[in-house]
Design an enzyme around this catalytic site. Structure first.
Site, PDB file in Angstrom:
ATOM      1  N   SER A 148       0.830  -1.206   0.000  1.00  0.00           N
ATOM      2  CA  SER A 148       0.000   0.000   0.000  1.00  0.00           C
ATOM      3  C   SER A 148       0.868   1.261   0.000  1.00  0.00           C
ATOM      4  CB  SER A 148      -0.967  -0.049   1.183  1.00  0.00           C
ATOM      5  OG  SER A 148      -1.975   0.911   1.026  1.00  0.00           O
ATOM      6  N   ASP A 151      -0.019  -4.219  -3.953  1.00  0.00           N
ATOM      7  CA  ASP A 151      -1.128  -3.282  -4.152  1.00  0.00           C
ATOM      8  C   ASP A 151      -0.782  -1.857  -3.693  1.00  0.00           C
ATOM      9  OD1 ASP A 151      -3.553  -3.045  -5.446  1.00  0.00           O
ATOM     10  OD2 ASP A 151      -4.732  -3.172  -3.610  1.00  0.00           O
ATOM     11  N   HIS A 164      -7.490  -5.611  -0.917  1.00  0.00           N
ATOM     12  CA  HIS A 164      -6.229  -4.858  -0.865  1.00  0.00           C
ATOM     13  C   HIS A 164      -5.122  -5.766  -0.324  1.00  0.00           C
ATOM     14  CE1 HIS A 164      -3.960  -1.217  -0.916  1.00  0.00           C
ATOM     15  NE2 HIS A 164      -4.076  -0.870   0.350  1.00  0.00           N
TER      16      HIS A 164
END
Ligand SMILES: *[C@@H]1O[C@H](CO)[C@@H](O)[C@H](O)[C@H]1NC(C)=O
Ligand SMILES: *[C@@H]1O[C@H](CO)[C@@H](O)[C@H](O)[C@H]1NC(C)=O
Length: 487
Positions: free
Chosen positions: A167, A191, A279
């Site tokens: 992330s 991600d 995610h």
């Protein structure tokens, strides 16, 4: 589950999504703010570098401190083996998320002699999202200073360093990679975050220039680019979009409700986990590649998700296919390669992809849309029966291509069964028209085996597939069997 609990769930999810929305509409410049280069004074480094151990993958027991050489020996850093640097993302709770020890443990299982370092930037990661997003610059600088110190002080080769960032951590990894004196071996972006970064310059995001090799897994790029939680554009040498890169199987709202009914409501932390399911799937796909070495998930290069979903991209020629995760084949093209794959809903995620090509012969003009078929595959190792396949269209004298996939390894295909189901039991139109097509051949290409096979009707030259009637059986044609080996 009581209705109050359902309400609580939706309010929580709404809050989380709303906070993302606010972020998404802020100026993309928030992350571009300041890029001063590395710090010269180690005292400015706020991030902490915990060398975790295989025995306590969930504890920060020993810190490597830039400028303090004794910390290297104290933490039992192994200077001859490779190093993984794990960078976490934004955190609502201010604590490490549960995936951290899981990833550390999987890395040590696969590479027992390695050094797994977890970068602790929790205090900066628990601010409002845009603030934390801006801090990825400083975290990247910290990590770069740390790596340069290792190289200068210990002669530790940066070619032994693999950074994994999730992330926001993926962008921090990118900044770190762009600032080190020499390029690190590899950065894996799990991600990478979308809000504040989708339209940002490559100096503040992860990009192919940040390491010798950059691979990226996109698992939650949903909706319009400015709203997406995961970044949508490719940012590595290889960008893999499992299941199209948006919602992941097992992460849908129906599944959420079912899980809650089963397990009950266990506080907000669990809710948070459910919302982040897609995610975080990027991390679990990587963990899968570490733990299930003998079940590597294959991804295939394709121009679009739509073409992939028609089975048109299952080629391995000219490096068009690759392995997701740890054992990726380090292909560096001029442009980022977008790759696609399907997965199952839990570990091991590997599936087997097939392209099915069929020509529907018909004497009369007949076109039907949205038809449910069931396909059964029988192979040397097993069988996968009644795989649902919905055909957007079937029309006389036209050829179609579809993608089907199985979780089970059926081995080399020997036989197929196809059944055309009736949409509803009382379909009036079936009384007046016979819905049927003739099929002479079915061509199947296996992505995993890189083999093309042709199937013929078991009996006779052609078989008739009729809606609402029994299965039609196809076996390998005697002639015509084209065998193509993977390059
Ligand atoms: C350090 O790693 C190497 C492999 O890279 C291994 O052979 C050696 O035993 C390790 N040393 C220690 C002290 O664990
Ligand atoms: C489909 O092609 C066959 C010949 O292959 C022909 O006999 C038939 O009339 C065609 N059907 C239609 C609807 O054009």
């Amino acid at each position: 589950m009581r209705s109050g609990e359902v309400l609580a769930l939706f309010i929580w999810m709404h809050c989380l999504l709303a906070s993302y929305k606010v972020i998404a509409t802020t100026e993309p410049t928030t992350a571009t703010a300041n890029i001063f280069g590395k710090k010269t004074d180690f005292k400015d480094i706020e991030s902490k570098f915990a060398l975790r151990t295989p025995n306590e993958p969930d504890e920060d027991t020993c810190y490597l401190i830039p400028g303090q050489e004794h910390s290297i020996a104290e933490c039992n850093f192994n200077q001859t083996s490779k190093t993984f640097v794990v960078i976490h993302g934004w955190t609502v709770t201010g604590m490490y998320e549960s995936w951290v020890p899981k990833l550390v443990d999987a890395l040590y299982r696969r590479e027992p002699d390695s050094n797994v370092i977890v970068v602790d930037w929790l205090s900066r990661a628990q601010q409002h999202y845009p603030v934390s997003a801006g801090y990825t610059q400083l975290v990247g600088q910290d990590v770069a200073s740390f790596i340069d110190w290792m190289e200068e002080q210990l002669n530790y080769p940066v070619d032994n360093i693999h950074i994994l960032g999730y992330s926001l951590g993926a962008h921090a990894a990118g900044v770190a990679g762009s600032l080190t004196k020499n390029k690190v071996n590899r950065i894996t972006g799990l991600d990478p975050a979308g809000p504040s970064f989708e339209y940002a310059e490559i100096s503040v995001t992860l990009s192919p220039d940040d390491a010798d090799f950059v691979d990226v897994v996109h698992t939650y790029s949903v909706g319009t680019p400015d709203r997406s939680i995961g970044i949508q554009r490719p940012v590595g040498h290889i960008d893999i979009y499992p299941n199209g890169g948006n919602f992941q199987p097992g992460c849908n709202i129906g599944e959420t409700i079912r899980l809650m009914a089963e397990k009950g409501l266990r506080g907000f932390v669990d809710m948070d986990q459910i919302v982040k399911c897609s995610h975080e799937r990027s991390i679990h796909l990587f963990i899968d590649s570490l733990l299930n070495e003998e079940k590597p998930s294959m991804a295939y290069r394709c121009n679009s998700k739509e073409a992939f979903d028609k089975g048109l991209c299952l080629s391995c020629r000219k490096n068009r296919c690759n392995t997701l995760g740890y054992k990726v084949n380090k292909i560096r093209g001029k442009r980022s390669a977008k790759m696609f794959m399907k997965t199952s809903s839990q570990m091991p995620f590997k599936v087997f992809h097939y392209q099915v090509k069929v020509h529907f012969f018909g004497k009369k003009n007949l076109t039907v849309t949205n038809q449910p078929l069931l396909v059964s595959l029988y192979g040397t190792k097993g069988e996968s029966e009644n795989r649902p396949l919905r055909l957007a269209e079937m029309s006389s004298n036209k050829t179609y291509s579809y993608l089907i996939f199985t979780e089970l390894d059926v081995g080399e295909l020997l036989m197929l069964k196809v059944k055309w189901e009736k949409e509803s039991f009382f379909s009036l139109s079936d009384w007046f028209t016979t819905y049927a097509f003739d099929i002479q051949k079915i061509r199947i290409k296996s992505g995993e085996l890189q083999k093309k096979l042709v199937f013929c009707p078991e009996n006779g030259k052609h078989a008739t597939l009729t809606r609402g009637k029994g299965s039609v059986v196809f076996v390998r044609c005697n002639e015509n069997t084209i065998v193509k080996k993977r390059e």
